[in-house]
Design an enzyme around this catalytic site. Structure first.
Site, PDB file in Angstrom:
ATOM      1  N   HIS A 167     -42.110   0.798 -14.252  1.00 47.19           N
ATOM      2  CA  HIS A 167     -43.434  -0.054 -15.768  1.00 47.19           C
ATOM      3  C   HIS A 167     -42.275  -1.460 -16.556  1.00 47.19           C
ATOM      4  O   HIS A 167     -41.877  -1.955 -17.716  1.00 47.19           O
ATOM      5  CB  HIS A 167     -44.052   0.999 -16.374  1.00 47.19           C
ATOM      6  CG  HIS A 167     -42.263   1.624 -17.531  1.00 47.19           C
ATOM      7  ND1 HIS A 167     -41.404   2.359 -17.042  1.00 47.19           N
ATOM      8  CD2 HIS A 167     -41.679   1.818 -18.548  1.00 47.19           C
ATOM      9  CE1 HIS A 167     -41.002   3.079 -17.109  1.00 47.19           C
ATOM     10  NE2 HIS A 167     -40.985   2.294 -18.765  1.00 47.19           N
TER      11      HIS A 167
HETATM   12  C1  UD1 Z   1     -40.859   1.405 -23.737  1.00 45.39           C
HETATM   13  C2  UD1 Z   1     -39.054   1.302 -24.059  1.00 45.39           C
HETATM   14  C3  UD1 Z   1     -38.844   1.914 -22.516  1.00 45.39           C
HETATM   15  C4  UD1 Z   1     -39.054   2.864 -22.116  1.00 45.39           C
HETATM   16  C5  UD1 Z   1     -41.058   2.787 -22.365  1.00 45.39           C
HETATM   17  C6  UD1 Z   1     -41.659   3.895 -22.100  1.00 45.39           C
HETATM   18  C7  UD1 Z   1     -37.913  -0.098 -25.087  1.00 45.39           C
HETATM   19  C8  UD1 Z   1     -37.034  -1.336 -25.182  1.00 45.39           C
HETATM   20  N1  UD1 Z   1     -38.335  -0.112 -23.581  1.00 45.39           N
HETATM   21  O1  UD1 Z   1     -40.987   0.105 -22.803  1.00 45.39           O
HETATM   22  O2  UD1 Z   1     -36.869   2.119 -22.549  1.00 45.39           O
HETATM   23  O3  UD1 Z   1     -39.153   3.538 -20.600  1.00 45.39           O
HETATM   24  O4  UD1 Z   1     -41.310   1.807 -23.708  1.00 45.39           O
HETATM   25  O5  UD1 Z   1     -42.517   3.888 -21.267  1.00 45.39           O
HETATM   26  O6  UD1 Z   1     -38.355   0.010 -26.326  1.00 45.39           O
HETATM   27  N2  UD1 Z   1     -48.707  -2.185 -24.521  1.00 45.39           N
HETATM   28  C9  UD1 Z   1     -50.153  -1.967 -24.423  1.00 45.39           C
HETATM   29  N3  UD1 Z   1     -49.799  -0.223 -24.346  1.00 45.39           N
HETATM   30  C10 UD1 Z   1     -49.010   0.391 -26.378  1.00 45.39           C
HETATM   31  C11 UD1 Z   1     -47.759  -0.435 -25.841  1.00 45.39           C
HETATM   32  C12 UD1 Z   1     -47.450  -1.161 -24.896  1.00 45.39           C
HETATM   33  O7  UD1 Z   1     -50.583  -2.412 -23.852  1.00 45.39           O
HETATM   34  O8  UD1 Z   1     -49.333   1.030 -26.137  1.00 45.39           O
HETATM   35  C13 UD1 Z   1     -47.820  -3.043 -23.329  1.00 45.39           C
HETATM   36  C14 UD1 Z   1     -47.962  -4.231 -24.305  1.00 45.39           C
HETATM   37  O9  UD1 Z   1     -48.362  -5.192 -23.694  1.00 45.39           O
HETATM   38  C15 UD1 Z   1     -46.488  -4.841 -24.424  1.00 45.39           C
HETATM   39  C16 UD1 Z   1     -46.122  -3.938 -23.349  1.00 45.39           C
HETATM   40  O10 UD1 Z   1     -46.884  -3.043 -23.026  1.00 45.39           O
HETATM   41  O11 UD1 Z   1     -46.460  -6.095 -25.044  1.00 45.39           O
HETATM   42  C17 UD1 Z   1     -44.632  -3.160 -23.396  1.00 45.39           C
HETATM   43  O12 UD1 Z   1     -44.242  -2.447 -24.525  1.00 45.39           O
HETATM   44  P1  UD1 Z   1     -43.317  -2.481 -24.863  1.00 45.39           P
HETATM   45  O13 UD1 Z   1     -43.166  -0.662 -26.320  1.00 45.39           O
HETATM   46  O14 UD1 Z   1     -42.253  -3.550 -25.631  1.00 45.39           O
HETATM   47  O15 UD1 Z   1     -42.115  -1.691 -24.096  1.00 45.39           O
HETATM   48  P2  UD1 Z   1     -42.259  -0.312 -23.057  1.00 45.39           P
HETATM   49  O16 UD1 Z   1     -42.363  -1.548 -21.744  1.00 45.39           O
HETATM   50  O17 UD1 Z   1     -43.585   0.228 -22.889  1.00 45.39           O
END
Ligand code: UD1
Length: 357
Positions: free
Chosen positions: A206
């Protein structure tokens, strides 16, 4: 005492569970603030229900976005909430954007700040998590370190006087979930098409460094697809979105894609697996605690203790030894207890009591 926890992303809910239980046992008031960083039920709600955590007292709606926009949205929403509750401690967890937002808001409001899982360092300044860790540690009044190595890292940065070793609350959560997993008679398939009575590998990918580069993601999927054992790939929404964007098929060869799992099911899936392939920090440690070999698709780890005896091995996408590393025999070296004894949450509460102003 009134403790206010700021959480927002999946691994933080896992860490919150034992801390919330220990705070309740000690009779402290606990306010849970969910920033809304993770909002899909499979990344958020199922952890509260599955781990028996009370629903958040405050729900903010930060949502997804670039680092600045996401962190800024959290800060704007956090300030009035933290002011209103005026806690004795603001407690932030790990290294996500929710962590740094909670830390900044607390410091600017002159509220005492404690950082759980302080002192981890990957040394990789390109990782958003590394910025979040370092900045939060230097802002906090109390640094709750999970390992002796984390304590050393903090000492090196001149933070020894604020640091205490408490152990890792993920061990508390993991051992508790393992008991539940062992009590279950019928193992559930971790992903559609996986027979849990036959050998399988468990995979999660991820991190932006792997998902957001089409070439790198393609290389990882090609290696997993060619393995001689089925691979349950528990796909984070980001992985699904990027793969679709780049025209990469997740369901190819040995890969059986599935949804992210609730915590107890994830621990059961690791326990039932022949090994793990991941870029997650938490899963490296869970594999270690549960005695499954782990292959980590990154160039460094903030949990170097897991590398001992070959239980965890780092590999970069595109390395010709990727497949043979995943398929290496199970290590035989004893693992010890570098992450503590499963009673870290009780120590966290004691330290918060001791250090309260
Ligand atoms: C975040 C943390 C990471 C952690 C991970 C656990 C940061 C910088 N990164 O990464 O350290 O290991 O969480 O999962 O805070 N999205 C969805 N649904 C959701 C949330 C996110 O579809 O409920 C998608 C969106 O497209 C979003 C992408 O995932 O842009 C990334 O989500 P984000 O919260 O920015 O970071 P993670 O990759 O989840």
């Amino acid at each position: 005492m009134r403790i206010l926890s700021v959480v927002g992303a999946r691994p933080q809910f896992v860490k919150l569970a034992p801390v919330a239980a220990a705070l309740a046992e000690a009779g402290h008031e606990h306010v849970i603030v969910h920033t809304g960083q993770h909002y899909d039920p499979e990344l958020s709600e199922v952890f509260f229900t599955g781990l028996g955590i009370a629903p958040p007292d405050e729900r903010l709606a930060a949502g997804s976005g670039g680092h600045g926009a996401q962190t800024g949205a959290m800060l704007t929403a956090l300030d009035p909430v933290l002011s209103r509750h005026a806690p004795d401690w603001v407690l932030v967890y790990g290294d996500t954007n929710s962590t740094i937002a909670g830390a900044l808001s607390a410091v600017k409001l002159h509220l005492p700040l404690a950082h759980l899982e302080a002192g981890l360092r990957s040394g990789n300044r390109r990782m958003p998590e590394e910025h979040n860790r370092v900045l939060t540690d230097h802002a906090a009044d109390l640094l709750l370190a999970p390992t002796p190595q984390a304590v050393l890292n903090l000492e090196r940065e001149g933070l020894a006087d604020r640091t205490v070793l408490v152990g890792d609350v993920m061990v508390d959560a993991c051992l508790h979930a393992r008991e539940q997993a062992l009590a279950r008679t019928e193992p559930e398939p971790p992903a559609p098409g996986i027979d849990p009575s036959q050998p399988y590998l468990l995979a999660t990918i991820h991190r932006a460094e792997n998902t957001d580069d089409p070439e790198r993601l393609g290389e990882i999927l090609t290696v997993l697809a060619a393995l001689p054992v089925p691979v349950a790939l528990l796909a984070h929404p980001r992985l699904r979105a990027r793969a679709a964007e780049y025209g990469l098929e997740l369901a190819q060869g040995a890969i059986r894609p599935g949804a992210p799992q609730p915590y107890a099911q994830l621990i059961a899936a690791v326990t039932g697996s022949a090994g793990v392939v991941t870029d997650s920090g938490g899963l490296q440690k869970e594999a270690y605690l549960l005695g499954r070999p782990c292959t980590t698709v990154r160039s460094e780890t903030e949990w170097p203790e897991t590398l001992t005896g070959g239980w965890n091995t780092l590999i970069q996408a595109g390395d010709p030894r990727f497949a043979e590393t995943v398929l290496r025999p199970q290590p035989v070296t004893a693992r010890g207890e570098p992450f503590g004894d499963g009673h870290a949450a009780a120590r966290v509460v004691k330290e918060l009591e001791r250090a309260a102003r």
